[in-house]
Design an enzyme around this catalytic site. Structure first.
Site, PDB file in Angstrom:
ATOM      1  N   ASP A   1      63.687  95.077  55.084  1.00  0.00           N
ATOM      2  CA  ASP A   1      65.117  95.161  54.799  1.00  0.00           C
ATOM      3  C   ASP A   1      65.669  93.768  54.499  1.00  0.00           C
ATOM      4  O   ASP A   1      66.004  93.017  55.408  1.00  0.00           O
ATOM      5  CB  ASP A   1      65.854  95.783  55.994  1.00  0.00           C
ATOM      6  CG  ASP A   1      67.350  95.902  55.750  1.00  0.00           C
ATOM      7  OD1 ASP A   1      67.780  95.736  54.585  1.00  0.00           O
ATOM      8  OD2 ASP A   1      68.088  96.163  56.732  1.00  0.00           O
TER       9      ASP A   1
ATOM     10  N   LYS B   1      70.854  89.566  53.181  1.00  0.00           N
ATOM     11  CA  LYS B   1      70.966  88.999  54.523  1.00  0.00           C
ATOM     12  C   LYS B   1      70.791  87.485  54.495  1.00  0.00           C
ATOM     13  O   LYS B   1      70.131  86.973  53.589  1.00  0.00           O
ATOM     14  CB  LYS B   1      69.845  89.562  55.417  1.00  0.00           C
ATOM     15  CG  LYS B   1      70.023  90.988  55.860  1.00  0.00           C
ATOM     16  CD  LYS B   1      68.851  91.421  56.737  1.00  0.00           C
ATOM     17  CE  LYS B   1      68.977  92.863  57.165  1.00  0.00           C
ATOM     18  NZ  LYS B   1      70.116  93.158  58.027  1.00  0.00           N
TER      19      LYS B   1
ATOM     20  N   ASP C   1      61.729  96.806  60.483  1.00  0.00           N
ATOM     21  CA  ASP C   1      62.836  97.751  60.337  1.00  0.00           C
ATOM     22  C   ASP C   1      62.325  99.192  60.194  1.00  0.00           C
ATOM     23  O   ASP C   1      63.082 100.092  59.849  1.00  0.00           O
ATOM     24  CB  ASP C   1      63.703  97.343  59.129  1.00  0.00           C
ATOM     25  CG  ASP C   1      65.146  97.800  59.269  1.00  0.00           C
ATOM     26  OD1 ASP C   1      65.556  98.123  60.398  1.00  0.00           O
ATOM     27  OD2 ASP C   1      65.853  97.839  58.246  1.00  0.00           O
TER      28      ASP C   1
ATOM     29  N   ASP D   1      73.289  96.692  52.699  1.00  0.00           N
ATOM     30  CA  ASP D   1      72.511  96.397  53.904  1.00  0.00           C
ATOM     31  C   ASP D   1      72.649  97.523  54.947  1.00  0.00           C
ATOM     32  O   ASP D   1      71.925  97.544  55.925  1.00  0.00           O
ATOM     33  CB  ASP D   1      72.966  95.053  54.496  1.00  0.00           C
ATOM     34  CG  ASP D   1      71.966  94.492  55.484  1.00  0.00           C
ATOM     35  OD1 ASP D   1      70.836  95.030  55.549  1.00  0.00           O
ATOM     36  OD2 ASP D   1      72.306  93.531  56.190  1.00  0.00           O
TER      37      ASP D   1
ATOM     38  N   ARG E   1      71.139 104.155  57.437  1.00  0.00           N
ATOM     39  CA  ARG E   1      71.903 105.395  57.596  1.00  0.00           C
ATOM     40  C   ARG E   1      71.822 106.258  56.338  1.00  0.00           C
ATOM     41  O   ARG E   1      71.898 107.477  56.404  1.00  0.00           O
ATOM     42  CB  ARG E   1      73.360 105.073  57.978  1.00  0.00           C
ATOM     43  CG  ARG E   1      74.099 104.259  56.961  1.00  0.00           C
ATOM     44  CD  ARG E   1      75.364 103.612  57.525  1.00  0.00           C
ATOM     45  NE  ARG E   1      75.057 102.554  58.475  1.00  0.00           N
ATOM     46  CZ  ARG E   1      75.969 101.855  59.137  1.00  0.00           C
ATOM     47  NH1 ARG E   1      77.258 102.102  58.959  1.00  0.00           N
ATOM     48  NH2 ARG E   1      75.607 100.910  59.976  1.00  0.00           N
TER      49      ARG E   1
HETATM   50  N1  BES Z   1      68.097  96.803  59.830  1.00  0.00           N
HETATM   51  C1  BES Z   1      69.427  96.395  60.011  1.00  0.00           C
HETATM   52  C2  BES Z   1      69.862  96.382  61.455  1.00  0.00           C
HETATM   53  C3  BES Z   1      69.187  95.406  62.382  1.00  0.00           C
HETATM   54  C4  BES Z   1      69.704  94.134  62.578  1.00  0.00           C
HETATM   55  C5  BES Z   1      68.105  95.799  63.118  1.00  0.00           C
HETATM   56  C6  BES Z   1      69.097  93.276  63.471  1.00  0.00           C
HETATM   57  C7  BES Z   1      67.507  94.937  64.022  1.00  0.00           C
HETATM   58  C8  BES Z   1      68.005  93.675  64.190  1.00  0.00           C
HETATM   59  C9  BES Z   1      70.382  97.341  59.273  1.00  0.00           C
HETATM   60  O1  BES Z   1      69.905  97.916  58.125  1.00  0.00           O
HETATM   61  C10 BES Z   1      71.601  96.542  58.911  1.00  0.00           C
HETATM   62  O2  BES Z   1      71.456  95.582  58.221  1.00  0.00           O
HETATM   63  N2  BES Z   1      72.755  96.957  59.404  1.00  0.00           N
HETATM   64  C11 BES Z   1      73.975  96.287  59.119  1.00  0.00           C
HETATM   65  C12 BES Z   1      75.058  97.328  58.955  1.00  0.00           C
HETATM   66  C13 BES Z   1      76.339  96.780  58.404  1.00  0.00           C
HETATM   67  C14 BES Z   1      76.158  96.245  57.008  1.00  0.00           C
HETATM   68  C15 BES Z   1      77.374  97.882  58.431  1.00  0.00           C
HETATM   69  C16 BES Z   1      74.283  95.352  60.286  1.00  0.00           C
HETATM   70  O3  BES Z   1      73.976  95.684  61.429  1.00  0.00           O
HETATM   71  O4  BES Z   1      74.817  94.286  60.036  1.00  0.00           O
HETATM   72 ZN    ZN Z   2      67.797  98.140  58.049  1.00  0.00          ZN
HETATM   73 ZN    ZN Z   3      70.145  96.680  56.414  1.00  0.00          ZN
END
Ligand code: BES
Ligand code: ZN
Ligand code: ZN
Length: 504
Positions: free
Chosen positions: A273, A280, A291, A350, A354
């Protein structure tokens, strides 16, 4: 690793090292008992008072024995009153890791008086033996498999011994079952730790195909064409920016009559990811090879459940994708129609987990399941909320939530329940589509993930959502005892414990 459970006296054990155990409040007595048995070989240890039976401590002492173990490791179990399943896991793991540092091939672990522990804690003999085994087996993981300097010496033979024949059957069963489950946890860790250049969605599917044949379940893999044909457009869109196309895996295990409704496990399988166009920051991005921790937990659970021959039907759904920035990537502002026809406005690429889960949760309804449980490394906010101690649990069914909570306490893969109140729904409203994929930044991030998924599940089936972003990896300095750096394999033991209740 060879494993035996033996009813034997400590003096008759043949192993490179024999590990005897002592509670802190009974350490003096135990040392004197051992000293009498070994004809004064522990005199100096007793004189120096170097062993007090404290949790996570051990001392090595030497015995003048022919044809028997010459090394005696005395292992502290802490206070007998504080003797929980988790302290058993930790103490035995610490002892097993000590044997690794000594680079010995075989070890015999004394099993403490199960009846005594049972009377103090109320746990069954099976449960106590299971915790002991988990400590030993889960501590035997080498996270450095790609290092050319291999300094790790695994234990090749473990003997558990007791001089009481009373609980042999229960304890023996616990040893066998725990080995199966712990092997599955180690598989999950391996999958998670695998670099994303070596574990693409296709390679993930290849692994599961091999696993299914060995463990005794079946798998069907949809490629990108089939995914497009079925209108799983969310999965397809997230995968568009990668040269490694998505896969959708359906795992099936039939341990009961085919007409019996299955439980469905859904696992987020994002093999890397990057964040996509909403890229990111560089720091920590390497961790995003993990991920797919939810998917790894589902595969681990299948391996264990098929091998243990649970009498139930189980389906596993894994959307496996790579989320990358590219000229072909999906973009913020795009609108995509899900498998069930719900339109989603992309606010942030990102928030891809979901999206792929939404198509899978829609697909799950086809099975008219008894229950659906998803596991996913979904939100960084789960780490902010819980640190690395607990996973976030949400859902639409109190009974299911309660069962998962209880399984979490028992396995110590703990969870905490968060609400999915309808008042949160408006934060995910889109001006142009049915829903958008992210709420306002810094507001209830973990709950927002659950609120998005709720839109697809509604009340079609009892559902629980486990956000394991906080526990799948990242323990760092606190990767002690039976944990290791990198992936934890979280979820396998939790799933197995939960699913026991569906096996009849
Ligand atoms: N894979 C990430 C979440 C994640 C972050 C898992 C750190 C483990 C450690 C997920 O896909 C993500 O990036 N989520 C975003 C959501 C946001 C953009 C609404 C997040 O958590 O920032
Ligand atoms: Zn993710
Ligand atoms: Zn993500």
């Amino acid at each position: 690793m060879k494993i035996k459970y033996e009813v034997k006296k400590i003096k008759d054990i043949k192993a490179d090292v024999v590990a005897s155990v002592a509670f802190e409040d009974q350490a003096g007595q135990k040392l004197h008992w051992l000293n009498t048995l070994f004809k004064g070989h522990l005199d100096t240890l007793i004189e120096t008072d170097d062993f007090k039976g404290k949790s996570n401590t051990s001392v090595i002492t030497y015995l003048h024995m022919d044809n028997r173990s010459k090394r005696l490791l005395v292992v502290g179990l802490g206070n007998s009153k504080d003797c929980t399943l988790e302290t058993r896991r930790k103490n035995y793991a610490a002892a097993a890791k000590k044997v690794n540092t000594m680079k010995l091939n075989s070890v015999a672990f004394e099993v403490p008086d199960l009846a005594l522990i049972r009377s103090v804690t109320g746990y069954s003999h099976y449960e106590i033996m299971q915790a002991i085994c988990e400590g030993v087996f889960l501590s035997q993981y080498n996270p450095k498999k790609y290092s050319s300097k291999n300094e790790y010496t695994p234990i090749n033979e473990v003997i558990f011994f007791t001089d009481s024949p009373k609980y042999t059957r229960e304890a023996g069963d616990a040893v066998k079952d725990s080995k199966v489950v712990c092997d599955a946890v180690l598989v999950a860790r391996d999958l998670e730790n695998e670099p994303s250049n070596l574990l693409t969605p296709d390679k993930f599917a290849e692994y599961v195909k091999k696993s299914s044949i060995k463990a005794g379940y079946s798998v069907t893999v949809f490629d990108e064409k089939k995914i497009a044909q079925l209108n799983m457009n969310l999965i397809l869109s997230v995968g568009k920016g990668s040269v490694n196309p998505p896969r959708f895996l359906i795992l099936q295990y039939f341990g009961a009559n085919k007409s019996e409704k299955p439980v469905v496990l859904v696992g987020k399988g994002v093999t890397f990811d990057s964040g996509g166009i909403s890229i990111k920051p560089a720091q920590g991005m390497d961790q995003m090879k993990m991920d797919m921790g939810g998917a790894a937990a589902v595969v681990g659970a299948f391996e264990a459940i098929a091998r243990l021959k649970f009498k139930m039907n189980l389906i596993g759904l894994i959307p496996a994708v790579e989320n990358m920035p590219d000229a072909g990537s999906y973009k913020p502002g795009d609108v995509i129609k899900s498998y069930s026809g719900t339109s989603v406005e992309i606010d942030n690429t990102d928030a891809e987990g979901r999206l792929v889960l939404a198509d899978a949760l829609d697909y799950a309804a086809n099975y008219k399941p008894k229950a659906v449980i998803d596991a996913c490394t979904l939100t960084g906010a789960a780490v902010i909320c819980f640190g690395h101690l607990l996973a976030g649990l949400m859902g639409n069914d109190k009974e299911l939530t309660k069962k998962i909570f209880a399984a979490g306490e028992k396995t110590y893969e703990r969870v905490w329940i968060l609400p999915l109140y309808d008042e949160y729904d408006k934060l995910m409203k889109s001006e142009i589509a049915d829903i958008k994929n992210a709420g306002p930044a810094r507001q209830a991030g973990t709950i927002m993930g659950g609120i998005f998924l709720k839109k697809f599940v509604q009340d079609k089936y009892p559902w629980a959502h486990l956000d394991i972003a906080s526990v799948a990896f990242g323990l760092g300095e606190s990767a002690e005892d039976y944990h290791t750096t990198g992936a934890t394999g979280y979820g396998v033991r939790l799933f197995v414990e939960l699913l026991k209740q569906y096996s009849h």
